[in-house]
Design an enzyme around this catalytic site. Structure first.
Site, PDB file in Angstrom:
ATOM      1  N   TYR A  22      -6.170  12.175  -6.470  1.00 46.49           N
ATOM      2  CA  TYR A  22      -6.579  10.820  -6.867  1.00 46.49           C
ATOM      3  C   TYR A  22      -7.979  10.427  -6.416  1.00 46.49           C
ATOM      4  CZ  TYR A  22      -1.532  10.653  -7.598  1.00 46.49           C
ATOM      5  OH  TYR A  22      -0.253  10.927  -8.002  1.00 46.49           O
ATOM      6  N   HIS A 100      -4.016   7.753 -16.524  1.00 44.29           N
ATOM      7  CA  HIS A 100      -3.660   8.358 -15.231  1.00 44.29           C
ATOM      8  C   HIS A 100      -4.901   8.946 -14.593  1.00 44.29           C
ATOM      9  CE1 HIS A 100       0.565   7.883 -16.074  1.00 44.29           C
ATOM     10  NE2 HIS A 100       0.308   8.321 -17.294  1.00 44.29           N
TER      11      HIS A 100
HETATM   12  C1  DQA Z   1      -0.448   8.703 -11.637  1.00 44.19           C
HETATM   13  C2  DQA Z   1       0.391   9.955 -11.918  1.00 44.19           C
HETATM   14  C3  DQA Z   1       1.856   9.696 -11.627  1.00 44.19           C
HETATM   15  O1  DQA Z   1       2.617  10.877 -11.881  1.00 44.19           O
HETATM   16  C4  DQA Z   1       2.043   9.324 -10.174  1.00 44.19           C
HETATM   17  O2  DQA Z   1       3.388   9.029  -9.919  1.00 44.19           O
HETATM   18  C5  DQA Z   1       1.146   8.229  -9.740  1.00 44.19           C
HETATM   19  C6  DQA Z   1      -0.238   8.214 -10.221  1.00 44.19           C
HETATM   20  C7  DQA Z   1      -1.941   8.980 -11.825  1.00 44.19           C
HETATM   21  O3  DQA Z   1      -2.703   7.993 -11.907  1.00 44.19           O
HETATM   22  O4  DQA Z   1      -2.376  10.132 -11.855  1.00 44.19           O
HETATM   23  O5  DQA Z   1       1.527   7.389  -8.917  1.00 44.19           O
HETATM   24  O6  DQA Z   1      -0.065   7.697 -12.560  1.00 44.19           O
END
Ligand code: DQA
Length: 147
Positions: A22, A100
């Protein structure tokens, strides 16, 4: 034009959780970039984050009442299993863009399925903060075409 950006469960922890997936930007950094891009595009951007599914559903209901022009949503883990969030989003008539930070398709199998993807205009995943910024751009373009 009003665009609502929704951040789901655990996304307030961006900047502190798993930087390999992230990055290091905090949610406040992401929101600041979204608001700046909104200004550049000439649209009002509002952001909202919650860890409570019911609160997210109620914010989506409010978006329906407010007749927002587009929604950008990173539903976090709810993406993969929340029919409640899906049903709330399905009430909206405006374009929805799913975003995402990480490339969910290159991760664990449970992340490969999204219960909201088929009611969204499209999905942008894997580009970190740019996923949100691209999501906002395309949501605005799409809403402008629809109006
Ligand atoms: C997410 C991807 C999801 O699988 C995960 O549960 C998240 C973050 C992303 O931004 O990459 O909390 O949504």
């Amino acid at each position: 034009m009003n665009v609502l950006v929704l951040h789901g469960i655990n996304l307030n922890m961006f900047g502190k959780r798993d930087p390999t997936q992230y990055g290091t930007a905090t949610l406040a950094d992401i929101d600041a970039q979204l608001l700046a891009l909104g200004q550049e595009l000439g649209v009002a951007v509002e952001t909202f984050q919650t860890n409570f599914e019911g609160a997210m559903c109620e914010r989506i209901h409010q978006a329906h009442a407010d007749q927002v022009d587009a929604v950008v949503i990173n539903a976090g883990a709810w993406t993969h299993y929340s029919y409640g969030i899906r049903d709330a989003l399905a009430i909206l008539a405006c374009p929805i863009v799913e975003v995402h930070m990480s490339n969910v398709h290159a991760r664990e199998p449970f992340r490969h399925h999204s219960v909201i993807a088929d009611i969204a205009q499209g999905q942008i995943a894997g580009f970190g903060v740019d996923s949100y910024l691209l999501g906002l751009r395309t949501a605005v373009n799409h809403a402008r075409k629809a109006n």
